[in-house]
Write a protein that holds these residues in place. Structure first.
Motif, PDB file in Angstrom:
ATOM      1  N   ALA A  30       0.867  -1.185   0.000  1.00 31.16           N
ATOM      2  CA  ALA A  30       0.000   0.000   0.000  1.00 31.16           C
ATOM      3  C   ALA A  30       0.894   1.221   0.000  1.00 31.16           C
ATOM      4  O   ALA A  30       2.052   1.159   0.423  1.00 31.16           O
ATOM      5  N   PRO A  31       0.409   2.357  -0.478  1.00 30.84           N
ATOM      6  CA  PRO A  31       1.232   3.575  -0.450  1.00 30.84           C
ATOM      7  C   PRO A  31       1.561   3.974   0.975  1.00 30.84           C
ATOM      8  O   PRO A  31       0.761   3.772   1.885  1.00 30.84           O
ATOM      9  N   ASP A  32       2.760   4.511   1.180  1.00 28.08           N
ATOM     10  CA  ASP A  32       3.201   4.950   2.500  1.00 28.08           C
ATOM     11  C   ASP A  32       3.225   6.472   2.516  1.00 28.08           C
ATOM     12  O   ASP A  32       4.042   7.092   1.844  1.00 28.08           O
ATOM     13  N   PHE A  33       2.334   7.086   3.278  1.00 30.53           N
ATOM     14  CA  PHE A  33       2.189   8.538   3.255  1.00 30.53           C
ATOM     15  C   PHE A  33       3.231   9.258   4.109  1.00 30.53           C
ATOM     16  O   PHE A  33       3.241  10.480   4.164  1.00 30.53           O
ATOM     17  N   ARG A  34       4.089   8.493   4.789  1.00 26.88           N
ATOM     18  CA  ARG A  34       5.203   9.116   5.501  1.00 26.88           C
ATOM     19  C   ARG A  34       6.367   9.413   4.566  1.00 26.88           C
ATOM     20  O   ARG A  34       7.213  10.246   4.849  1.00 26.88           O
ATOM     21  N   ALA A  35       6.449   8.690   3.456  1.00 30.47           N
ATOM     22  CA  ALA A  35       7.614   8.750   2.579  1.00 30.47           C
ATOM     23  C   ALA A  35       7.573   9.976   1.675  1.00 30.47           C
ATOM     24  O   ALA A  35       6.517  10.405   1.238  1.00 30.47           O
ATOM     25  N   LYS A  36       8.764  10.529   1.384  1.00 30.05           N
ATOM     26  CA  LYS A  36       8.886  11.658   0.466  1.00 30.05           C
ATOM     27  C   LYS A  36       9.273  11.219  -0.934  1.00 30.05           C
ATOM     28  O   LYS A  36       9.365  12.039  -1.839  1.00 30.05           O
ATOM     29  N   ALA A  37       9.510   9.933  -1.111  1.00 30.13           N
ATOM     30  CA  ALA A  37       9.863   9.419  -2.423  1.00 30.13           C
ATOM     31  C   ALA A  37       8.606   9.273  -3.283  1.00 30.13           C
ATOM     32  O   ALA A  37       7.487   9.210  -2.769  1.00 30.13           O
ATOM     33  N   LEU A  38       8.807   9.221  -4.597  1.00 28.77           N
ATOM     34  CA  LEU A  38       7.698   9.013  -5.515  1.00 28.77           C
ATOM     35  C   LEU A  38       7.128   7.611  -5.349  1.00 28.77           C
ATOM     36  O   LEU A  38       7.868   6.640  -5.162  1.00 28.77           O
ATOM     37  N   GLN A  39       5.816   7.495  -5.421  1.00 29.98           N
ATOM     38  CA  GLN A  39       5.144   6.202  -5.353  1.00 29.98           C
ATOM     39  C   GLN A  39       4.112   6.131  -6.468  1.00 29.98           C
ATOM     40  O   GLN A  39       3.500   7.132  -6.818  1.00 29.98           O
ATOM     41  N   ARG A  40       3.929   4.929  -7.002  1.00 29.11           N
ATOM     42  CA  ARG A  40       2.991   4.756  -8.108  1.00 29.11           C
ATOM     43  C   ARG A  40       2.418   3.341  -8.066  1.00 29.11           C
ATOM     44  O   ARG A  40       3.020   2.434  -7.484  1.00 29.11           O
ATOM     45  N   VAL A  41       1.270   3.164  -8.709  1.00 27.69           N
ATOM     46  CA  VAL A  41       0.652   1.848  -8.766  1.00 27.69           C
ATOM     47  C   VAL A  41       1.528   0.910  -9.592  1.00 27.69           C
ATOM     48  O   VAL A  41       2.029   1.274 -10.658  1.00 27.69           O
ATOM     49  N   ASP A  42       1.714  -0.307  -9.090  1.00 22.67           N
ATOM     50  CA  ASP A  42       2.464  -1.326  -9.822  1.00 22.67           C
ATOM     51  C   ASP A  42       1.545  -1.982 -10.855  1.00 22.67           C
ATOM     52  O   ASP A  42       0.326  -1.809 -10.825  1.00 22.67           O
TER      53      ASP A  42
END
Length: 271
Positions: A30-42
């Protein structure tokens, strides 16, 4: 696509691609809203990719030029080869290289270059000087790796233009203090894209390319630990920011996608 080729999955082995940019790719449930890195659906349902990036190849090239090795791939190869010749006792006072010679994307988000080469350099051609520059880039990789992976996954894939030379993968294993599975196949994205098609059309999962194991050298562990702590202090002073927080799933698992709305980097809710 490269992560797909290696079968990356939540809790599995992340990937570090080392080219002009160095890209860390890890899989989350699941997406981690603490992270500052880019996240995207796999491409797999129920999975997300988190990607951290630095301009690592550019920094190695500029570091090589800074020490007088010249420009281009041959200069970087000479820099790395010289750095590999250093011994632990020689690098205690080696210079510290903060390698952000260009603006950086997530998770650092530096709008301007933030770089420095600090320390005495009596001989720029020495193994200690070369080690300090290469180490500076690999320690920046470590900051990105720790922010996107955390402490639980102690083995990761690494891919780049290594050939079959051991120097850079070994220096990477030492700097990260993690086991490295070196993938010599240089066309991972193309293989991954083809493997996606094969799985969709034929239901067949293509086996990942072979990898060779690199482990941290015990004789370097204490020196690397001391240099890492010094580097973090200098890095924060030069960049004006603390290193990004380490993701540690054992402390606080990320929220599920159904629990929180998706947000942009600025926090605006997308509907």
């Amino acid at each position: 696509a490269a992560s797909y080729a290696l079968g990356t999955e939540p809790g599995g082995r992340p990937l570090l691609i080392m080219g002009t940019t160095h890209v860390v790719s890890n899989s989350l449930a699941a997406p981690d809203f603490r992270a500052k890195a880019l996240q995207r659906v796999d491409v797999h349902a129920g999975r997300w990719l988190i990607n951290g990036v630095i301009n690592g190849g550019d920094a190695l090239a500029e570091g090589a030029e800074l020490l007088g090795y010249g420009r281009g791939d041959i200069a970087v190869e000479a820099l790395v080869g010289t750095a590999f010749q250093a011994r632990p006792a020689e690098v205690t006072d080696a210079p510290v290289f903060i390698p952000h010679t260009r603006p950086e994307r997530g998770p650092l988000w530096f709008a301007e270059p933030r770089t420095a080469l600090l320390g005495d350099i009596p001989d720029p051609a020495s193994a200690a000087a070369a080690r300090g520059v290469v180490e500076g880039v690999l320690f920046a990789d470590r900051i990105i790796v720790e922010s996107c992976i955390g402490d639980q996954q102690r083995t990761l894939y690494a891919s780049g233009a290594f050939g079959f030379e051991p120097e850079l993968p070994q220096l990477l294993a030492d700097a990260l203090d993690r086991d490295i599975l070196v993938v010599d196949e240089s066309h991972l994205p193309a293989i991954g894209a083809a493997a996606m098609c094969v799985e969709v059309l034929e239901g067949t999962v293509v086996a990942p390319p072979r990898a060779r194991l690199m482990t941290p050298r015990p004789e370097w562990r204490d020196t690397v630990a001391e240099r890492w702590q010094r580097y973090r202090h200098v890095w924060s002073s030069v960049t004006g920011t603390p290193p990004p927080s380490t993701l540690d799933e054992s402390v606080q698992p990320p929220p599920s996608a159904s629990q929180l709305p998706y947000r942009t980097q600025t926090g605006r809710v997308l509907t």
